[in-house]
Design a protein around this motif. Structure first.
Motif, mmCIF file in Angstrom:
data_model
loop_
_atom_site.group_PDB
_atom_site.id
_atom_site.type_symbol
_atom_site.label_atom_id
_atom_site.label_comp_id
_atom_site.label_asym_id
_atom_site.label_seq_id
_atom_site.Cartn_x
_atom_site.Cartn_y
_atom_site.Cartn_z
ATOM 1 N N VAL A 131 37.312 -51.624 41.831
ATOM 2 C CA VAL A 131 38.083 -52.775 41.706
ATOM 3 C C VAL A 131 39.660 -52.298 41.911
ATOM 4 O O VAL A 131 40.633 -52.605 42.958
ATOM 5 N N ALA A 175 45.467 -53.495 32.746
ATOM 6 C CA ALA A 175 45.625 -53.333 31.260
ATOM 7 C C ALA A 175 44.389 -52.996 30.589
ATOM 8 O O ALA A 175 43.504 -53.507 31.222
ATOM 9 N N LEU A 219 41.416 -55.301 32.371
ATOM 10 C CA LEU A 219 42.119 -56.473 32.872
ATOM 11 C C LEU A 219 42.791 -56.155 34.155
ATOM 12 O O LEU A 219 43.618 -55.411 34.201
ATOM 13 N N LEU A 267 42.075 -52.902 26.962
ATOM 14 C CA LEU A 267 42.130 -53.090 25.633
ATOM 15 C C LEU A 267 41.065 -52.614 24.984
ATOM 16 O O LEU A 267 39.858 -52.807 25.520
ATOM 17 N N LEU A 305 31.378 -50.040 33.268
ATOM 18 C CA LEU A 305 32.617 -50.390 33.157
ATOM 19 C C LEU A 305 33.656 -49.438 33.934
ATOM 20 O O LEU A 305 34.671 -49.994 34.614
ATOM 21 N N GLN A 339 45.357 -65.014 39.349
ATOM 22 C CA GLN A 339 44.071 -65.055 38.956
ATOM 23 C C GLN A 339 43.911 -63.653 38.191
ATOM 24 O O GLN A 339 45.060 -62.597 38.323
ATOM 25 N N THR A 340 43.067 -63.650 37.341
ATOM 26 C CA THR A 340 42.728 -62.373 36.515
ATOM 27 C C THR A 340 41.371 -62.067 36.707
ATOM 28 O O THR A 340 40.695 -62.921 36.827
ATOM 29 N N LEU A 341 40.984 -60.680 36.735
ATOM 30 C CA LEU A 341 39.628 -60.504 36.662
ATOM 31 C C LEU A 341 39.593 -59.288 35.419
ATOM 32 O O LEU A 341 40.261 -58.660 35.298
ATOM 33 N N ARG A 342 38.485 -59.613 34.457
ATOM 34 C CA ARG A 342 38.435 -58.749 33.272
ATOM 35 C C ARG A 342 37.039 -58.217 33.411
ATOM 36 O O ARG A 342 35.988 -58.976 33.793
ATOM 37 N N ILE A 343 36.878 -57.099 33.042
ATOM 38 C CA ILE A 343 35.625 -56.507 32.899
ATOM 39 C C ILE A 343 35.582 -55.837 31.473
ATOM 40 O O ILE A 343 36.259 -55.395 31.016
ATOM 41 N N THR A 344 34.505 -56.357 30.641
ATOM 42 C CA THR A 344 34.460 -56.166 29.356
ATOM 43 C C THR A 344 32.946 -55.630 28.828
ATOM 44 O O THR A 344 31.975 -56.233 29.063
ATOM 45 N N HIS A 345 33.285 -54.490 28.030
ATOM 46 C CA HIS A 345 32.057 -54.008 27.390
ATOM 47 C C HIS A 345 31.998 -53.983 25.835
ATOM 48 O O HIS A 345 33.161 -53.777 25.546
ATOM 49 N N GLY A 366 45.163 -58.071 36.647
ATOM 50 C CA GLY A 366 46.213 -59.196 36.778
ATOM 51 C C GLY A 366 47.062 -59.288 38.293
ATOM 52 O O GLY A 366 47.660 -58.522 38.572
ATOM 53 N N LEU A 367 46.536 -60.408 38.981
ATOM 54 C CA LEU A 367 46.974 -60.780 40.209
ATOM 55 C C LEU A 367 47.967 -62.002 39.819
ATOM 56 O O LEU A 367 47.720 -62.470 38.627
ATOM 57 N N THR A 408 32.957 -49.772 37.931
ATOM 58 C CA THR A 408 33.330 -51.063 38.578
ATOM 59 C C THR A 408 34.933 -51.135 38.398
ATOM 60 O O THR A 408 35.421 -51.706 39.485
#
Lengths: 259, 259, 259, 259
Positions: free
Chosen positions: D146, D156, D202, D158, D139, D208-214, D204-205, D142
């Motif tokens: 990014v 952001a 997260l 979380l 996480l 579009q959004t890209l989220r990487i979540t563990h 945020g563009l 990457t």
């Protein structure tokens, strides 16, 4: 009212949200946008439908300065939908007197104007919902019910919006208030990029979590919500209603069908 | 029953889930695990609490072969909870006759044994729930209500579980059935790694989505659910109940409080 | 090219996506939309900017039948961006000969036309990306890297789109191919309401999961991606590139900064 | 070291996390837990495997007071893994001198003890990672990549954990630091029920959004991470490494395979 008849709608407000709502009303098969009242003089006498590039004639535009008792008699509608500003409520008292239903989506009423709106409910059915989208109200109501069933669960509210949105969302605050949790500790706000709007209510138990999540795709949701509200309002006796009260009736009906 | 008294519980089944349920029952302040009945002879006469490394004496273990009418008279409980196997229902008829409530979480009843369980409900209050966790039943019931309020929404059900889980989850199938959607097209199953269990019901409208998502953290959720079910069952007259019916009563109460 | 100069862009394609891309190009401070070529005669000689209600003169519209060798000499651009159809590649050979860079976002090339595009890369830098949004390519590339680091993890791909979208998404198939998993068993597709587009790659390990999720908010993402691609392309020697190759260069740069 | 040989491991620390790590080490086919050193006298001379109900003899338990230079000569291992406390680093200097690799997962080193750990890296390969799970480090890495590719995106973070967890998670703070965003404004913390641990980054563009979540399922992830770290460490020359540096090597390898 026979079901085959379209609901005739008069709309106050033609800003960004108002225009989107008008567009939905024009396109919906079960409603007719009779007129639109706007603050500015521009495009008065034209059809909102034409301004939006549609090939029909719906939503004759009127200037707010031309609205009086005679206007409502000459241009009768079933429901007035208000997406304009606080003080507009003063304009349609006579329409309410003759039984026209009122749906208001004003989010920042002054105390006096809100009192005025409530007064109208002695004469007709009034629906007041500062966020009229069905999904947000379903989120609110299902959360409320879950909260009552598992009061021991921790509650967290998460809202995500585009980076320019300044304050904590009004919807998140309203949910916090209804669920009786402190917004200062229970609401997390994320601002990033162009997120249209996401609200999540999380119920945390020791061995499981339940999340109810609403995502807005675009603001046409307000138009659909207003239309659903208007439809439900047609069946209500005079009185003051909120969207969650009307939804609660549907909830009870749904529960009745359980065997 | 005065509120201050603990609910006395007798448990059938001491496998992986049964043992976890026993553990929750022993630790909960408002319940007392009086006895546990298991298939195997081993540890008969010992306390389940001691087997689990706890410093109390709860849950005397009995071999299923020793259970008869006299057993229930000599070891009275308020609620029998059954996490064992289909045919066990034949064993506690006499307990039901004397009014002991029954909570069954058997997921694979034979037709005859389920009929037998229903027969017991003429004598006492019987709760039957193949997935007893509160969260899953809340997911089911809120989804059902939402489905009725916005029948025009598309429904998709997503379930995620650990890679070895062979079939589509029974809970997902049950949700599909209740929501009247075709499991073949509406349920997506993901199998990956060690995911404990996640179920999501997605309602898609043109301009918004609503998702209700349940995540299991561990199987102790079954114990908590059984305890809640037992508590509710104490207030029910004789009859046959499902978990969602009992929850529906709480839903209606919650809705009543809406102003 | 000095950094202070805007990238001059020529656009093929003015359909729904093409028009959105044009809009982004016109509004971006670091690009100038010089011309737009479209299939239909309509609005030829007008500015795309004016058609979109903007107060500038950018993107003179030309009919595709008027495009020839002379056109590219008289209307030179730095990058040709192609959002039109497979056979258009035949039209800009002479532009490529004189060094104009090519960015193609055509998703359904015939075998011959794709071969033609590759041939152009002997003369200039060509970027080919059937989904040009940065986010989707970041999703692809990060997933690919993660896949290589934890090959033992289970992989699941989830894609959600609006209910009318017929087939499994091309992006999901491309991800599956790159990650070397079978799309038939690894890709789950959800169709519901108006979901713009969501792709999630899930890596499941026994004790943890990692998810990489891309959500499209609207199709302007294609314009932004094309612009980023065009900017990167300006720095590339002649050759044939994919979006993930260009991103991979950025990935390596980022890794170099790690201490 | 031939591949067929198991990595021999010595473990410091046998608390809640240490015991879980030991369990993973014992069960893994490619590692052998030779010994465990613990603070307390209890169970010294017994096998950790037996304490955990396993039918093998692995992980002889030693009291920390018995550890000296001779111990490491008589009980040689390939890698020492340290899940104990800050000052333990002082104990295994002689092991490092003879080339035993060190993997430390201590999260709260004193300044002096951390300096001591770094000193050991002049003699052997040392891996230091306060959160040794592979997923969390993936996480982190990457996200870092990014972030470098789309620096214009809003970030952001979380994190969600069980309700008793007091402070903002150390992992979230570490991610914020690496991504160079202000934790005070960028990290949202949710505390609810029994959530094991979730971290989401997260991006945020506008479109579009890209989220990487563990998501952690349970703490066995630490054991797996330690094992992977130990394996990688076996191939490293002497020096001081972090988990993300070792992962970065894998990232670069993965990128090289891109065509």
């Amino acid at each position: 009212m026979p079901r085959s008849k379209k609901i005739r709608i008069g709309l106050f407000g033609f800003g960004r949200t108002g225009a989107t709502v008008a567009h939905e009303m024009i396109n919906a098969p079960d409603s007719e946008l009779v007129w639109v009242v706007r603050k500015s003089h521009s495009h008065a006498g034209e059809y909102a439908s034409r301004l939006q590039g549609l090939q029909s004639d719906e939503g004759m535009i009127h200037w707010v300065g031309d609205i009086n008792r005679a206007f409502f008699r000459q241009n009768p509608v079933d429901v007035i939908i208000d997406f304009s500003t606080s003080e507009t409520v003063r304009l349609y008292k006579s329409a309410a007197d003759q039984g026209t239903r009122i749906l208001s989506a004003i989010s920042n009423y002054s105390r006096d104007d809100l009192a005025e709106l409530k007064k109208l409910s002695r004469k007709t059915a009034v629906l007041y919902s500062p966020n009229i989208s069905i999904g947000v109200n379903l989120l609110l109501l299902t959360s409320l019910v879950v909260r009552n069933v598992i009061p021991q669960a921790d509650v967290a509210i998460l809202e995500e919006h585009f980076s320019q949105k300044p304050d904590i969302s009004g919807t998140a605050l309203r949910i916090a208030k209804k669920l009786k949790v402190d917004p200062a500790t229970s609401v997390s706000s994320i601002r990033a990029g162009g997120i249209v709007g996401k609200h999540e209510v999380l119920f945390g138990l020791p061995n499981q979590t339940l999340r109810i999540t609403h995502e807005s795709i675009n603001r046409a949701a307000f138009g659909r919500g207003a239309l659903a509200g208007a439809t439900w309002l047609m069946e209500c006796p005079k009185g003051f209603y909120t969207m969650e009260q009307l939804l609660a009736i549907r909830f009870r009906e749904a529960l009745t069908q359980l065997k």
